[in-house]
Design a protein around this motif. Structure first.
Motif, PDB file in Angstrom:
ATOM      1  N   PRO A  40       0.722  -1.221   0.069  1.00  9.99           N
ATOM      2  CA  PRO A  40       0.092   0.135   0.072  1.00  9.99           C
ATOM      3  C   PRO A  40       1.107   1.194  -0.060  1.00  9.99           C
ATOM      4  O   PRO A  40       1.917   1.251   0.636  1.00  9.99           O
ATOM      5  CB  PRO A  40      -0.702  -0.108   1.149  1.00  9.99           C
TER       6      PRO A  40
ATOM      7  N   ALA B 221       3.483  -0.146   4.379  1.00  4.71           N
ATOM      8  CA  ALA B 221       3.050   0.733   3.577  1.00  4.71           C
ATOM      9  C   ALA B 221       4.252   1.732   3.324  1.00  4.71           C
ATOM     10  O   ALA B 221       5.121   1.998   4.207  1.00  4.71           O
ATOM     11  CB  ALA B 221       1.862   1.493   4.228  1.00  4.71           C
TER      12      ALA B 221
ATOM     13  N   ASN C 115      -4.105   0.920  -2.925  1.00  2.00           N
ATOM     14  CA  ASN C 115      -3.636  -0.465  -2.369  1.00  2.00           C
ATOM     15  C   ASN C 115      -2.561  -1.146  -3.140  1.00  2.00           C
ATOM     16  O   ASN C 115      -2.010  -0.526  -4.090  1.00  2.00           O
ATOM     17  CB  ASN C 115      -4.912  -1.340  -2.348  1.00  2.00           C
ATOM     18  N   ALA C 116      -2.132  -2.379  -2.753  1.00  2.00           N
ATOM     19  CA  ALA C 116      -1.170  -3.177  -3.366  1.00  2.00           C
ATOM     20  C   ALA C 116      -1.123  -3.424  -4.619  1.00  2.00           C
ATOM     21  O   ALA C 116      -0.386  -3.571  -5.482  1.00  2.00           O
ATOM     22  CB  ALA C 116      -1.093  -4.554  -2.614  1.00  2.00           C
ATOM     23  N   GLU C 117      -2.647  -3.507  -5.220  1.00  2.00           N
ATOM     24  CA  GLU C 117      -2.869  -3.605  -6.648  1.00  2.00           C
ATOM     25  C   GLU C 117      -2.888  -2.344  -7.448  1.00  2.00           C
ATOM     26  O   GLU C 117      -3.125  -2.692  -8.574  1.00  2.00           O
ATOM     27  CB  GLU C 117      -4.186  -4.286  -6.747  1.00  2.00           C
TER      28      GLU C 117
ATOM     29  N   ARG D 268      -8.011   3.328  -2.876  1.00  2.00           N
ATOM     30  CA  ARG D 268      -8.827   2.696  -1.824  1.00  2.00           C
ATOM     31  C   ARG D 268      -9.612   3.812  -1.067  1.00  2.00           C
ATOM     32  O   ARG D 268     -10.765   3.546  -0.541  1.00  2.00           O
ATOM     33  CB  ARG D 268      -8.138   1.560  -1.026  1.00  2.00           C
TER      34      ARG D 268
ATOM     35  N   VAL E 171      -4.992   2.227   6.520  1.00  2.00           N
ATOM     36  CA  VAL E 171      -3.938   1.146   5.829  1.00  2.00           C
ATOM     37  C   VAL E 171      -4.550  -0.086   6.698  1.00  2.00           C
ATOM     38  O   VAL E 171      -4.361  -1.218   5.935  1.00  2.00           O
ATOM     39  CB  VAL E 171      -2.510   1.591   6.035  1.00  2.00           C
TER      40      VAL E 171
ATOM     41  N   LEU F 191      -7.180  -2.400   5.346  1.00  2.00           N
ATOM     42  CA  LEU F 191      -7.291  -2.780   4.006  1.00  2.00           C
ATOM     43  C   LEU F 191      -7.215  -4.410   4.230  1.00  2.00           C
ATOM     44  O   LEU F 191      -6.681  -4.994   5.237  1.00  2.00           O
ATOM     45  CB  LEU F 191      -5.780  -2.530   3.347  1.00  2.00           C
TER      46      LEU F 191
END
Length: 156
Positions: A32, A65, A127-129, A133, A152, A155
């Motif tokens: 993130p 993060a 987010n990680a993708e 978010r 965070v 998530l």
């Protein structure tokens, strides 16, 4: 231009950082990222905000993060601001407003009855993708960093 909406892909960008490196958002996929858009180095509100994010830097890192501050100020200004207050998060320079406008955080503001264009203090959680978010305007500076840390931690 309206602010970027949660659920949309975060625009990729490359900006110069205060440590002499270049930060590319897409290089942080898998983690993130909190983008803290702030108006100006070494002003009262921005100093409070960056000190709070710096105080929580280890907690953000423990969550995996990445946190970066972004303003229109040049790198030299960021370096002086970082050194003066021993800030613990990278500061990215966007003097041409490319990234700031891509995220929709540049717009009409009002202060003491005066209307002008400027950066709207906002944090964006990616987010990680690489999806946005959360988009959180910092209407109250104190506690904003803790609010973003909670986002965070929330998530999936």
């Amino acid at each position: 231009m309206s602010m970027i909406a949660p659920g949309t892909p975060a625009p990729d960008f490359v900006l110069d950082a205060d440590d002499g490196t270049r930060f590319r958002l897409s290089e942080h996929r898998g983690r993130p990222v909190v983008l803290v858009f702030y108006p100006q180095d070494d002003t009262e509100g921005c100093t409070v905000e960056m000190l709070e994010f710096s105080a929580l830097a280890a907690e953000f890192a423990a969550e995996g993060a990445v946190v970066v501050g972004i303003s229109p100020d040049p790198v030299a200004s960021h370096c002086a601001f970082r050194d003066k207050f021993a800030l613990a998060i990278p500061l990215l320079a966007d003097p041409d407003l490319v990234t700031i406008k891509a995220f929709g955080v540049w717009g009409e503001k009002q202060l003491y009855g005066r209307v002008y264009e400027g950066l709207i203090r906002t944090s964006v959680l990616v987010n990680a993708e690489g999806q946005v978010r959360a988009v959180t305007r910092a209407t109250r500076i104190k506690g904003h960093a803790a609010k973003m840390l909670a986002a965070v931690r929330a998530l999936p």
